[in-house]
Design a protein around this motif. Structure first.
Motif, mmCIF file in Angstrom:
data_model
loop_
_atom_site.group_PDB
_atom_site.id
_atom_site.type_symbol
_atom_site.label_atom_id
_atom_site.label_comp_id
_atom_site.label_asym_id
_atom_site.label_seq_id
_atom_site.Cartn_x
_atom_site.Cartn_y
_atom_site.Cartn_z
ATOM 1 N N UNK A 201 0.702 -1.212 -0.055
ATOM 2 C CA UNK A 201 0.134 0.015 0.022
ATOM 3 C C UNK A 201 0.725 1.319 0.096
ATOM 4 N N UNK A 202 2.082 1.217 0.900
ATOM 5 C CA UNK A 202 2.752 2.523 0.924
ATOM 6 C C UNK A 202 3.508 2.403 -0.634
ATOM 7 N N UNK A 203 3.907 1.527 -1.148
ATOM 8 C CA UNK A 203 4.589 1.669 -2.423
ATOM 9 C C UNK A 203 3.706 2.024 -3.536
ATOM 10 N N UNK A 204 2.477 1.627 -3.385
ATOM 11 C CA UNK A 204 1.436 2.085 -4.208
ATOM 12 C C UNK A 204 1.181 3.681 -4.259
ATOM 13 N N UNK A 205 1.279 4.203 -3.053
ATOM 14 C CA UNK A 205 0.871 5.427 -2.900
ATOM 15 C C UNK A 205 2.182 6.257 -3.256
ATOM 16 N N UNK A 206 3.387 5.696 -3.122
ATOM 17 C CA UNK A 206 4.547 6.320 -3.626
ATOM 18 C C UNK A 206 4.408 6.587 -5.096
ATOM 19 N N UNK A 207 3.827 5.455 -5.808
ATOM 20 C CA UNK A 207 4.046 5.511 -7.279
ATOM 21 C C UNK A 207 3.003 6.364 -7.776
ATOM 22 N N UNK A 208 1.795 6.551 -7.124
ATOM 23 C CA UNK A 208 0.815 7.409 -7.475
ATOM 24 C C UNK A 208 1.404 8.867 -7.192
ATOM 25 N N UNK A 209 2.061 9.192 -6.319
ATOM 26 C CA UNK A 209 2.560 10.695 -5.936
ATOM 27 C C UNK A 209 3.628 10.806 -6.985
ATOM 28 N N UNK A 210 4.458 9.993 -7.406
ATOM 29 C CA UNK A 210 5.345 10.241 -8.213
ATOM 30 C C UNK A 210 4.818 10.625 -9.977
ATOM 31 N N UNK A 211 3.983 9.794 -10.167
ATOM 32 C CA UNK A 211 3.155 10.100 -11.468
ATOM 33 C C UNK A 211 2.529 11.475 -11.333
ATOM 34 N N UNK A 212 2.058 11.776 -10.123
ATOM 35 C CA UNK A 212 1.265 13.267 -10.130
ATOM 36 C C UNK A 212 2.439 14.441 -10.355
ATOM 37 N N UNK A 213 3.646 13.792 -9.706
ATOM 38 C CA UNK A 213 4.772 15.077 -9.974
ATOM 39 C C UNK A 213 5.277 15.170 -11.308
ATOM 40 N N UNK A 214 5.260 13.881 -11.906
ATOM 41 C CA UNK A 214 6.043 13.817 -13.312
ATOM 42 C C UNK A 214 5.023 14.569 -14.175
ATOM 43 N N UNK A 215 3.718 14.399 -13.984
ATOM 44 C CA UNK A 215 2.856 14.891 -14.639
ATOM 45 C C UNK A 215 2.794 16.502 -14.492
ATOM 46 N N UNK A 216 2.895 16.965 -13.487
ATOM 47 C CA UNK A 216 3.136 18.619 -13.217
ATOM 48 C C UNK A 216 4.423 19.045 -13.852
ATOM 49 N N UNK A 217 5.323 18.395 -14.057
ATOM 50 C CA UNK A 217 6.559 18.541 -14.866
ATOM 51 C C UNK A 217 6.447 18.454 -16.257
ATOM 52 N N UNK A 218 5.350 17.796 -16.649
ATOM 53 C CA UNK A 218 5.034 17.827 -18.067
ATOM 54 C C UNK A 218 5.661 16.788 -18.965
ATOM 55 N N UNK A 219 5.876 16.017 -18.400
ATOM 56 C CA UNK A 219 6.509 14.488 -19.096
ATOM 57 C C UNK A 219 5.415 13.798 -19.740
ATOM 58 N N UNK A 220 5.805 13.245 -20.706
ATOM 59 C CA UNK A 220 4.964 12.148 -21.791
ATOM 60 C C UNK A 220 4.591 11.163 -21.016
ATOM 61 N N UNK A 221 3.708 10.461 -21.584
ATOM 62 C CA UNK A 221 3.266 8.971 -20.928
ATOM 63 C C UNK A 221 4.410 8.078 -21.145
ATOM 64 N N UNK A 222 4.973 8.100 -22.185
ATOM 65 C CA UNK A 222 5.989 7.027 -22.417
ATOM 66 C C UNK A 222 7.239 7.192 -21.657
ATOM 67 N N UNK A 223 7.663 8.602 -21.359
ATOM 68 C CA UNK A 223 8.640 8.813 -20.287
ATOM 69 C C UNK A 223 8.423 8.245 -18.839
#
Length: 275
Positions: A201-223
Protein backbone atom coordinates in the motif's frame (compact mmCIF):
# COMPACT_ATOMS: atom_id res chain seq x y z
CA UNK A 1 28.28 -72.30 -14.83
CA UNK A 2 28.81 -69.88 -11.97
CA UNK A 3 31.87 -67.63 -12.28
CA UNK A 4 33.41 -65.39 -9.64
CA UNK A 5 32.34 -61.82 -10.60
CA UNK A 6 35.66 -60.36 -9.50
CA UNK A 7 37.45 -62.64 -11.93
CA UNK A 8 35.70 -61.13 -14.95
CA UNK A 9 35.12 -57.55 -13.71
CA UNK A 10 38.24 -56.16 -15.37
CA UNK A 11 37.44 -57.80 -18.69
CA UNK A 12 33.82 -56.62 -18.70
CA UNK A 13 34.59 -53.02 -17.74
CA UNK A 14 37.72 -52.54 -19.83
CA UNK A 15 35.88 -51.28 -22.97
CA UNK A 16 33.85 -48.78 -20.94
CA UNK A 17 36.93 -47.46 -19.12
CA UNK A 18 38.73 -47.06 -22.44
CA UNK A 19 35.76 -45.17 -23.87
CA UNK A 20 35.63 -42.83 -20.85
CA UNK A 21 39.39 -42.24 -21.11
CA UNK A 22 39.11 -41.31 -24.79
CA UNK A 23 36.17 -38.94 -24.14
CA UNK A 24 38.03 -37.30 -21.26
CA UNK A 25 41.05 -36.72 -23.49
CA UNK A 26 38.78 -35.27 -26.20
CA UNK A 27 37.13 -32.96 -23.66
CA UNK A 28 40.52 -31.74 -22.41
CA UNK A 29 41.62 -30.98 -25.98
CA UNK A 30 38.42 -29.02 -26.64
CA UNK A 31 38.86 -26.96 -23.47
CA UNK A 32 42.48 -26.22 -24.37
CA UNK A 33 41.45 -25.10 -27.86
CA UNK A 34 38.70 -22.86 -26.46
CA UNK A 35 41.16 -21.28 -24.02
CA UNK A 36 43.55 -20.45 -26.86
CA UNK A 37 40.75 -19.06 -29.03
CA UNK A 38 39.38 -16.98 -26.16
CA UNK A 39 42.76 -15.32 -25.60
CA UNK A 40 43.09 -14.51 -29.29
CA UNK A 41 39.49 -13.33 -29.56
CA UNK A 42 39.69 -10.98 -26.59
CA UNK A 43 43.06 -9.56 -27.68
CA UNK A 44 41.87 -8.78 -31.23
CA UNK A 45 38.24 -7.91 -30.52
CA UNK A 46 36.80 -5.38 -33.00
CA UNK A 47 35.07 -2.36 -31.52
CA UNK A 48 37.51 -1.83 -28.67
CA UNK A 49 38.17 1.88 -28.37
CA UNK A 50 40.35 1.65 -25.32
CA UNK A 51 41.82 -1.08 -23.16
CA UNK A 52 39.47 -0.01 -20.35
CA UNK A 53 36.29 0.43 -22.43
CA UNK A 54 35.03 -2.43 -24.59
CA UNK A 55 31.96 -2.70 -26.79
CA UNK A 56 30.26 -6.11 -26.55
CA UNK A 57 27.99 -6.06 -29.63
CA UNK A 58 25.69 -9.09 -29.42
CA UNK A 59 23.48 -10.69 -26.80
CA UNK A 60 25.38 -13.98 -26.99
CA UNK A 61 28.70 -12.21 -26.38
CA UNK A 62 27.17 -10.21 -23.53
CA UNK A 63 26.06 -13.43 -21.85
CA UNK A 64 29.52 -14.92 -22.30
CA UNK A 65 31.15 -11.79 -20.84
CA UNK A 66 28.80 -11.79 -17.86
CA UNK A 67 29.46 -15.48 -17.24
CA UNK A 68 33.23 -14.86 -17.25
CA UNK A 69 32.83 -11.92 -14.87
CA UNK A 70 30.63 -13.99 -12.55
CA UNK A 71 33.14 -16.85 -12.51
CA UNK A 72 35.95 -14.47 -11.55
CA UNK A 73 33.96 -12.42 -9.02
CA UNK A 74 35.22 -12.83 -5.46
CA UNK A 75 33.57 -10.20 -3.25
CA UNK A 76 30.46 -8.40 -4.49
CA UNK A 77 28.01 -7.92 -7.36
CA UNK A 78 25.70 -4.90 -7.40
CA UNK A 79 23.12 -4.24 -10.10
CA UNK A 80 20.29 -1.96 -11.10
CA UNK A 81 17.55 -3.74 -13.04
CA UNK A 82 14.85 -1.34 -14.26
CA UNK A 83 11.45 -2.69 -15.14
CA UNK A 84 9.01 -4.75 -13.17
CA UNK A 85 6.33 -6.21 -15.41
CA UNK A 86 8.35 -8.22 -17.93
CA UNK A 87 9.74 -10.92 -15.68
CA UNK A 88 9.86 -14.26 -17.50
CA UNK A 89 9.76 -17.27 -15.10
CA UNK A 90 12.11 -19.39 -17.25
CA UNK A 91 14.72 -16.64 -17.47
CA UNK A 92 14.52 -15.99 -13.75
CA UNK A 93 15.00 -19.67 -12.98
CA UNK A 94 18.16 -19.65 -15.11
CA UNK A 95 19.38 -16.49 -13.36
CA UNK A 96 18.75 -18.04 -9.96
CA UNK A 97 21.17 -20.84 -10.84
CA UNK A 98 23.91 -18.32 -11.66
CA UNK A 99 23.19 -16.35 -8.50
CA UNK A 100 23.37 -19.50 -6.40
CA UNK A 101 26.86 -20.22 -7.75
CA UNK A 102 28.01 -16.73 -6.69
CA UNK A 103 26.33 -16.75 -3.29
CA UNK A 104 27.69 -20.22 -2.48
CA UNK A 105 31.21 -18.73 -2.82
CA UNK A 106 30.37 -16.04 -0.28
CA UNK A 107 29.93 -13.26 -2.86
CA UNK A 108 27.60 -10.50 -1.68
CA UNK A 109 24.77 -9.63 -4.07
CA UNK A 110 22.67 -6.45 -4.00
CA UNK A 111 20.04 -5.59 -6.60
CA UNK A 112 17.80 -2.59 -7.19
CA UNK A 113 14.39 -2.97 -8.84
CA UNK A 114 11.62 -0.54 -9.63
CA UNK A 115 8.75 -0.50 -7.12
CA UNK A 116 6.58 -2.07 -9.81
CA UNK A 117 8.53 -5.33 -9.48
CA UNK A 118 6.74 -5.86 -6.16
CA UNK A 119 3.49 -6.42 -8.04
CA UNK A 120 4.94 -9.03 -10.40
CA UNK A 121 4.49 -12.67 -9.37
CA UNK A 122 7.70 -14.09 -10.95
CA UNK A 123 9.73 -11.23 -9.44
CA UNK A 124 8.28 -11.92 -5.99
CA UNK A 125 9.10 -15.63 -6.26
CA UNK A 126 12.61 -14.95 -7.57
CA UNK A 127 13.43 -12.44 -4.83
CA UNK A 128 12.09 -14.80 -2.14
CA UNK A 129 14.27 -17.66 -3.42
CA UNK A 130 17.41 -15.55 -3.89
CA UNK A 131 16.96 -13.80 -0.53
CA UNK A 132 16.89 -17.20 1.14
CA UNK A 133 20.33 -17.80 -0.39
CA UNK A 134 21.67 -14.51 0.99
CA UNK A 135 21.00 -11.95 -1.76
CA UNK A 136 19.66 -8.47 -0.92
CA UNK A 137 16.96 -6.58 -2.83
CA UNK A 138 15.53 -3.09 -2.62
CA UNK A 139 13.15 -1.08 -4.79
CA UNK A 140 12.82 2.55 -5.78
CA UNK A 141 10.18 4.52 -7.69
CA UNK A 142 12.90 5.68 -10.12
CA UNK A 143 16.21 4.14 -11.17
CA UNK A 144 19.16 5.62 -13.04
CA UNK A 145 19.29 2.81 -15.62
CA UNK A 146 20.59 -0.72 -16.08
CA UNK A 147 23.97 -1.43 -14.48
CA UNK A 148 26.01 -4.39 -13.20
CA UNK A 149 29.29 -4.00 -11.29
CA UNK A 150 31.60 -6.86 -10.29
CA UNK A 151 34.07 -6.38 -7.43
CA UNK A 152 34.05 -2.59 -7.96
CA UNK A 153 36.40 -3.19 -10.89
CA UNK A 154 34.24 -4.12 -13.90
CA UNK A 155 30.97 -2.45 -14.88
CA UNK A 156 28.51 -3.29 -17.63
CA UNK A 157 26.18 -0.70 -19.18
CA UNK A 158 23.65 -1.20 -22.00
CA UNK A 159 24.84 -0.13 -25.44
CA UNK A 160 23.19 3.21 -26.26
CA UNK A 161 21.70 2.25 -29.65
CA UNK A 162 19.04 0.16 -27.94
CA UNK A 163 20.48 -3.13 -29.18
CA UNK A 164 21.13 -6.12 -26.92
CA UNK A 165 24.80 -5.16 -26.74
CA UNK A 166 26.68 -3.75 -23.77
CA UNK A 167 29.75 -1.73 -22.85
CA UNK A 168 32.26 -3.20 -20.41
CA UNK A 169 34.14 -0.58 -18.38
CA UNK A 170 37.31 -1.26 -16.38
CA UNK A 171 38.58 2.30 -15.85
CA UNK A 172 38.76 2.64 -12.01
CA UNK A 173 37.47 6.22 -11.79
CA UNK A 174 34.43 5.57 -13.97
CA UNK A 175 33.62 2.29 -12.21
CA UNK A 176 33.97 4.00 -8.83
CA UNK A 177 31.65 6.81 -9.93
CA UNK A 178 29.01 4.31 -11.10
CA UNK A 179 29.33 2.40 -7.83
CA UNK A 180 28.73 5.62 -5.85
CA UNK A 181 25.56 6.28 -7.87
CA UNK A 182 24.35 2.79 -6.99
CA UNK A 183 25.10 3.32 -3.30
CA UNK A 184 23.22 6.62 -3.18
CA UNK A 185 20.13 5.00 -4.65
CA UNK A 186 20.50 1.89 -2.47
CA UNK A 187 20.48 3.94 0.73
CA UNK A 188 17.22 5.66 -0.24
CA UNK A 189 15.53 2.51 -1.58
CA UNK A 190 13.09 0.35 0.39
CA UNK A 191 13.75 -3.32 1.23
CA UNK A 192 11.78 -5.60 -1.07
CA UNK A 193 10.48 -7.60 1.90
CA UNK A 194 8.32 -4.64 2.96
CA UNK A 195 5.88 -5.60 0.21
CA UNK A 196 4.81 -8.67 2.17
CA UNK A 197 2.53 -6.64 4.47
CA UNK A 198 1.63 -2.96 4.45
CA UNK A 199 4.56 -2.18 2.15
CA UNK A 200 2.45 -2.73 -0.97
CA UNK A 201 0.00 0.00 0.00
CA UNK A 202 2.84 2.39 0.83
CA UNK A 203 4.61 1.64 -2.44
CA UNK A 204 1.38 2.10 -4.42
CA UNK A 205 0.91 5.53 -2.83
CA UNK A 206 4.49 6.46 -3.63
CA UNK A 207 4.04 5.44 -7.28
CA UNK A 208 0.82 7.46 -7.44
CA UNK A 209 2.56 10.49 -5.94
CA UNK A 210 5.47 10.20 -8.36
CA UNK A 211 3.14 10.08 -11.36
CA UNK A 212 1.43 13.24 -10.13
CA UNK A 213 4.80 15.00 -9.87
CA UNK A 214 5.91 13.83 -13.31
CA UNK A 215 2.63 15.00 -14.80
CA UNK A 216 3.14 18.39 -13.16
CA UNK A 217 6.59 18.51 -14.77
CA UNK A 218 5.00 17.94 -18.19
CA UNK A 219 6.49 14.51 -18.98
CA UNK A 220 4.95 12.38 -21.70
CA UNK A 221 3.19 9.10 -20.95
CA UNK A 222 6.01 7.06 -22.52
CA UNK A 223 8.64 8.78 -20.40
CA UNK A 224 6.62 8.32 -17.21
CA UNK A 225 6.16 4.61 -17.95
CA UNK A 226 9.86 4.07 -18.61
CA UNK A 227 11.03 5.98 -15.56
CA UNK A 228 8.71 4.03 -13.28
CA UNK A 229 9.42 0.65 -14.87
CA UNK A 230 5.85 -0.08 -15.91
CA UNK A 231 4.12 -0.73 -19.20
CA UNK A 232 2.68 2.19 -21.14
CA UNK A 233 -0.78 0.70 -20.70
CA UNK A 234 -0.41 0.56 -16.90
CA UNK A 235 0.99 4.08 -16.77
CA UNK A 236 -1.94 5.42 -18.77
CA UNK A 237 -4.38 3.64 -16.47
CA UNK A 238 -2.77 5.35 -13.46
CA UNK A 239 -2.80 8.68 -15.28
CA UNK A 240 -6.48 8.29 -16.17
CA UNK A 241 -7.33 7.58 -12.52
CA UNK A 242 -5.39 10.66 -11.41
CA UNK A 243 -7.07 12.87 -14.02
CA UNK A 244 -10.47 11.57 -12.96
CA UNK A 245 -9.78 12.24 -9.28
CA UNK A 246 -8.61 15.79 -10.08
CA UNK A 247 -11.43 16.47 -12.54
CA UNK A 248 -8.89 17.24 -15.26
CA UNK A 249 -9.58 16.96 -18.99
CA UNK A 250 -5.92 16.89 -20.08
CA UNK A 251 -2.58 15.82 -18.70
CA UNK A 252 -1.39 19.42 -18.60
CA UNK A 253 -4.48 20.45 -16.65
CA UNK A 254 -3.93 17.55 -14.27
CA UNK A 255 -0.40 18.80 -13.59
CA UNK A 256 -1.64 22.35 -12.98
CA UNK A 257 -4.45 21.20 -10.70
CA UNK A 258 -2.06 18.94 -8.78
CA UNK A 259 0.30 21.85 -8.22
CA UNK A 260 -2.56 24.11 -7.08
CA UNK A 261 -3.79 21.42 -4.71
CA UNK A 262 -0.24 21.15 -3.33
CA UNK A 263 -0.07 17.50 -4.26
CA UNK A 264 3.44 17.98 -5.65
CA UNK A 265 6.02 17.63 -2.89
CA UNK A 266 9.15 18.42 -4.86
CA UNK A 267 10.17 18.91 -8.47
CA UNK A 268 11.28 15.63 -10.06
CA UNK A 269 14.61 15.14 -11.73
CA UNK A 270 14.90 16.78 -15.14
CA UNK A 271 14.06 14.69 -18.19
CA UNK A 272 15.10 15.50 -21.72
CA UNK A 273 11.81 14.14 -22.98
CA UNK A 274 9.64 16.52 -20.98
CA UNK A 275 7.51 19.13 -22.69
Amino acid sequence: MAVDPDAVAVTLTAPLRASIRRQTEDLDRIHATIDRLRDRFLSRRPGIQDSTVEVVPTLEEVRAALNRASDKCQEEVVSSQPGGNGRIPEAMEEALGRDHALLSRGVRMRTLYHHTARFNGPSQAYVAAATALGAEYRTSYELFGRLIIYDRSLAFLPERTGSWGAVAIREPTIVGYLYDIFEQTWVRAAPFSDAAQDGLERVAKEIHQTIVELLAAGLKDESIARRLGMSLRTARRHIADIMDSLGAESRFQAGVLAAKAQLVNQPPLSDVESG
